[in-house]
Write a protein that holds these residues in place. Structure first.
Motif, mmCIF file in Angstrom:
data_model
loop_
_atom_site.group_PDB
_atom_site.id
_atom_site.type_symbol
_atom_site.label_atom_id
_atom_site.label_comp_id
_atom_site.label_asym_id
_atom_site.label_seq_id
_atom_site.Cartn_x
_atom_site.Cartn_y
_atom_site.Cartn_z
ATOM 1 N N VAL A 125 53.843 -0.924 34.889
ATOM 2 C CA VAL A 125 53.494 -2.246 35.390
ATOM 3 C C VAL A 125 53.080 -2.098 36.848
ATOM 4 C CG1 VAL A 125 54.375 -4.583 35.804
ATOM 5 C CG2 VAL A 125 55.147 -3.287 33.794
ATOM 6 N N ASP A 126 51.923 -2.682 37.194
ATOM 7 C CA ASP A 126 51.422 -2.559 38.570
ATOM 8 C C ASP A 126 52.071 -3.605 39.480
ATOM 9 O OD1 ASP A 126 50.006 -5.008 38.396
ATOM 10 O OD2 ASP A 126 48.081 -4.027 38.052
ATOM 11 N N PRO A 127 51.792 -3.556 40.789
ATOM 12 C CA PRO A 127 52.425 -4.501 41.717
ATOM 13 C C PRO A 127 52.100 -5.969 41.465
ATOM 14 C CG PRO A 127 51.621 -2.594 42.909
ATOM 15 C CD PRO A 127 51.080 -2.484 41.506
ATOM 16 N N ASP A 128 51.090 -6.250 40.657
ATOM 17 C CA ASP A 128 50.767 -7.632 40.297
ATOM 18 C C ASP A 128 51.486 -8.067 39.020
ATOM 19 O OD1 ASP A 128 48.937 -7.907 42.460
ATOM 20 O OD2 ASP A 128 47.442 -6.811 41.282
ATOM 21 N N GLY A 129 52.331 -7.188 38.452
ATOM 22 C CA GLY A 129 53.050 -7.510 37.222
ATOM 23 C C GLY A 129 52.217 -7.335 35.967
ATOM 24 N N VAL A 130 51.123 -6.575 36.073
ATOM 25 C CA VAL A 130 50.206 -6.372 34.957
ATOM 26 C C VAL A 130 50.447 -4.994 34.333
ATOM 27 C CG1 VAL A 130 47.766 -6.186 34.303
ATOM 28 C CG2 VAL A 130 48.488 -7.907 35.977
ATOM 29 N N ILE A 131 50.522 -4.957 33.016
ATOM 30 C CA ILE A 131 50.748 -3.692 32.301
ATOM 31 C C ILE A 131 49.477 -2.856 32.331
ATOM 32 C CG2 ILE A 131 51.301 -2.652 30.065
ATOM 33 C CD1 ILE A 131 52.971 -5.229 29.493
ATOM 34 N N GLN A 132 49.586 -1.661 32.895
ATOM 35 C CA GLN A 132 48.438 -0.767 33.046
ATOM 36 C C GLN A 132 48.346 0.295 31.960
ATOM 37 O OE1 GLN A 132 45.828 -1.084 35.190
ATOM 38 N NE2 GLN A 132 46.817 -3.051 35.512
ATOM 39 N N PHE A 133 49.471 0.725 31.431
ATOM 40 C CA PHE A 133 49.421 1.610 30.265
ATOM 41 C C PHE A 133 50.690 1.478 29.463
ATOM 42 C CE2 PHE A 133 51.080 5.114 33.068
ATOM 43 C CZ PHE A 133 52.166 5.501 32.319
ATOM 44 N N THR A 134 50.543 1.853 28.213
ATOM 45 C CA THR A 134 51.673 1.821 27.289
ATOM 46 C C THR A 134 51.572 3.021 26.364
ATOM 47 O OG1 THR A 134 52.823 0.534 25.606
ATOM 48 C CG2 THR A 134 50.439 0.283 25.704
ATOM 49 N N GLU A 135 52.711 3.512 25.963
ATOM 50 C CA GLU A 135 52.786 4.607 24.992
ATOM 51 C C GLU A 135 53.962 4.293 24.079
ATOM 52 O OE1 GLU A 135 53.243 9.441 25.060
ATOM 53 O OE2 GLU A 135 54.395 8.304 26.535
ATOM 54 N N VAL A 136 53.737 4.343 22.788
ATOM 55 C CA VAL A 136 54.813 4.120 21.823
ATOM 56 C C VAL A 136 54.777 5.274 20.833
ATOM 57 C CG1 VAL A 136 55.770 2.577 20.082
ATOM 58 C CG2 VAL A 136 54.624 1.615 22.089
ATOM 59 N N THR A 137 55.935 5.900 20.625
ATOM 60 C CA THR A 137 56.011 7.013 19.685
ATOM 61 C C THR A 137 57.010 6.695 18.574
ATOM 62 O OG1 THR A 137 57.773 8.198 20.849
ATOM 63 C CG2 THR A 137 55.521 8.674 21.544
ATOM 64 N N ALA A 138 56.897 7.435 17.494
ATOM 65 C CA ALA A 138 57.810 7.284 16.369
ATOM 66 C C ALA A 138 59.196 7.812 16.735
ATOM 67 C CB ALA A 138 57.264 8.020 15.147
ATOM 68 N N GLU A 139 60.157 7.444 15.925
ATOM 69 C CA GLU A 139 61.570 7.769 16.158
ATOM 70 C C GLU A 139 61.821 9.217 16.571
ATOM 71 O OE1 GLU A 139 65.718 7.274 16.259
ATOM 72 O OE2 GLU A 139 64.251 5.700 15.981
ATOM 73 N N GLY A 140 61.231 10.177 15.876
ATOM 74 C CA GLY A 140 61.556 11.578 16.118
ATOM 75 C C GLY A 140 60.712 12.276 17.165
ATOM 76 N N ILE A 141 59.832 11.543 17.861
ATOM 77 C CA ILE A 141 58.910 12.179 18.811
ATOM 78 C C ILE A 141 59.304 11.807 20.233
ATOM 79 C CG2 ILE A 141 56.513 12.425 19.544
ATOM 80 C CD1 ILE A 141 55.755 11.528 16.658
ATOM 81 N N GLY A 142 59.839 12.784 20.964
ATOM 82 C CA GLY A 142 60.250 12.564 22.342
ATOM 83 C C GLY A 142 59.079 12.569 23.300
ATOM 84 N N ARG A 143 59.267 11.891 24.424
ATOM 85 C CA ARG A 143 58.222 11.787 25.447
ATOM 86 C C ARG A 143 58.391 12.836 26.532
ATOM 87 N NH1 ARG A 143 59.775 5.589 26.020
ATOM 88 N NH2 ARG A 143 61.685 6.533 25.223
ATOM 89 N N ASN A 144 57.382 12.951 27.389
ATOM 90 C CA ASN A 144 57.328 13.954 28.440
ATOM 91 C C ASN A 144 57.190 13.241 29.782
ATOM 92 O OD1 ASN A 144 56.415 15.860 30.336
ATOM 93 N ND2 ASN A 144 55.371 17.055 28.785
ATOM 94 N N ALA A 145 58.213 13.293 30.623
ATOM 95 C CA ALA A 145 58.195 12.587 31.904
ATOM 96 C C ALA A 145 57.164 13.157 32.862
ATOM 97 C CB ALA A 145 59.588 12.593 32.530
ATOM 98 N N ALA A 146 56.844 14.447 32.763
ATOM 99 C CA ALA A 146 55.804 15.018 33.633
ATOM 100 C C ALA A 146 54.457 14.358 33.337
ATOM 101 C CB ALA A 146 55.717 16.531 33.445
ATOM 102 N N GLU A 147 54.168 14.096 32.067
ATOM 103 C CA GLU A 147 52.930 13.406 31.707
ATOM 104 C C GLU A 147 52.968 11.960 32.184
ATOM 105 O OE1 GLU A 147 49.163 12.437 29.938
ATOM 106 O OE2 GLU A 147 50.054 14.150 30.965
ATOM 107 N N LEU A 148 54.128 11.332 32.155
ATOM 108 C CA LEU A 148 54.268 9.987 32.696
ATOM 109 C C LEU A 148 53.909 9.982 34.181
ATOM 110 C CD1 LEU A 148 55.196 7.021 32.720
ATOM 111 C CD2 LEU A 148 57.547 7.882 32.954
ATOM 112 N N VAL A 149 54.420 10.937 34.934
ATOM 113 C CA VAL A 149 54.120 11.030 36.368
ATOM 114 C C VAL A 149 52.612 11.190 36.577
ATOM 115 C CG1 VAL A 149 54.427 12.433 38.451
ATOM 116 C CG2 VAL A 149 56.411 11.876 37.012
ATOM 117 N N ARG A 150 51.971 12.032 35.779
ATOM 118 C CA ARG A 150 50.523 12.226 35.896
ATOM 119 C C ARG A 150 49.779 10.911 35.674
ATOM 120 N NH1 ARG A 150 45.866 12.555 33.457
ATOM 121 N NH2 ARG A 150 46.716 11.926 31.458
ATOM 122 N N LYS A 151 50.179 10.163 34.656
ATOM 123 C CA LYS A 151 49.529 8.886 34.363
ATOM 124 C C LYS A 151 49.771 7.869 35.469
ATOM 125 C CE LYS A 151 49.631 9.319 29.329
ATOM 126 N NZ LYS A 151 50.233 8.779 28.096
#
Length: 187
Positions: A125-151
């Protein structure tokens, strides 16, 4: 997703952070970047690996001016108990929001209505309260915080450099693109 470029909805909820119970609301992120990191449940399997990875990148996100909030439909009391019983979760310094009413999960459209649990959803969410990106994965698929930082860095760059966009795999300091008729068919 339908939520991209939409304003987040108002909310208020209890959370556990820094050894205390706090109240978090949409007002707390006004004029700030924020990550909302939804996960199914405390005391589970993939969730602690993701939250621990996010904790390992929390300082970097803070340096980027980003507030971090993990959210599950558990209570803030359960978050405290998990924080105190797991070395991985014990290193978390960001707010762990309890969403037992499921309001926030519904607002971000990640609630599994038939289970009362949230999907693995990440929202910037940007400083104006607007959603800039979203990622949703299935139950068994973990996310990567390094990729989050890049985004996050890409979103912040685009916001501060109107007329430029970040290509695939863009890393801070690399070339960007300036969309124009001259680029059509040249990339």
């Amino acid at each position: 997703m339908a939520l991209i470029n939409t304003q987040i909805k108002p909310f208020a909820a209890n959370a556990f952070k820094d050894g205390a119970f706090i109240t978090v609301s949409a007002d707390d992120i006004k004029d700030k970047w924020a990550v909302f990191y939804f996960y199914p449940a405390d005391f589970t399997f993939v969730c602690p690996t993701e939250l621990g990875d996010l904790a390992d990148h929390h300082e970097e996100l803070q340096r980027l001016g980003v507030e971090v909030f993990s959210v599950s439909t558990d209570t803030h009391f359960t978050h405290k108990a998990w924080h105190g019983s797991s070395d991985t979760i014990g290193k978390i310094k960001y707010a762990m929001i309890g969403d037992p009413t499921q309001e926030i999960s519904k607002n971000f459209e990640v609630l599994r209505e038939n289970e009362g649990l949230a999907d693995r959803g990440t929202f910037l969410v940007d400083p104006d309260g607007v959603i800039q990106f979203t990622e949703v994965t299935a139950e068994g698929i973990g996310r990567n915080a390094a990729e989050l930082v890049r985004k996050v860095k890409a979103a912040q760059y685009v916001r501060s450099h109107p007329g430029e966009v970040c290509p695939a795999k863009w890393e801070e300091g690399e070339e960007t693109l300036a969309p124009s008729l001259d680029l059509v068919g040249k990339i």
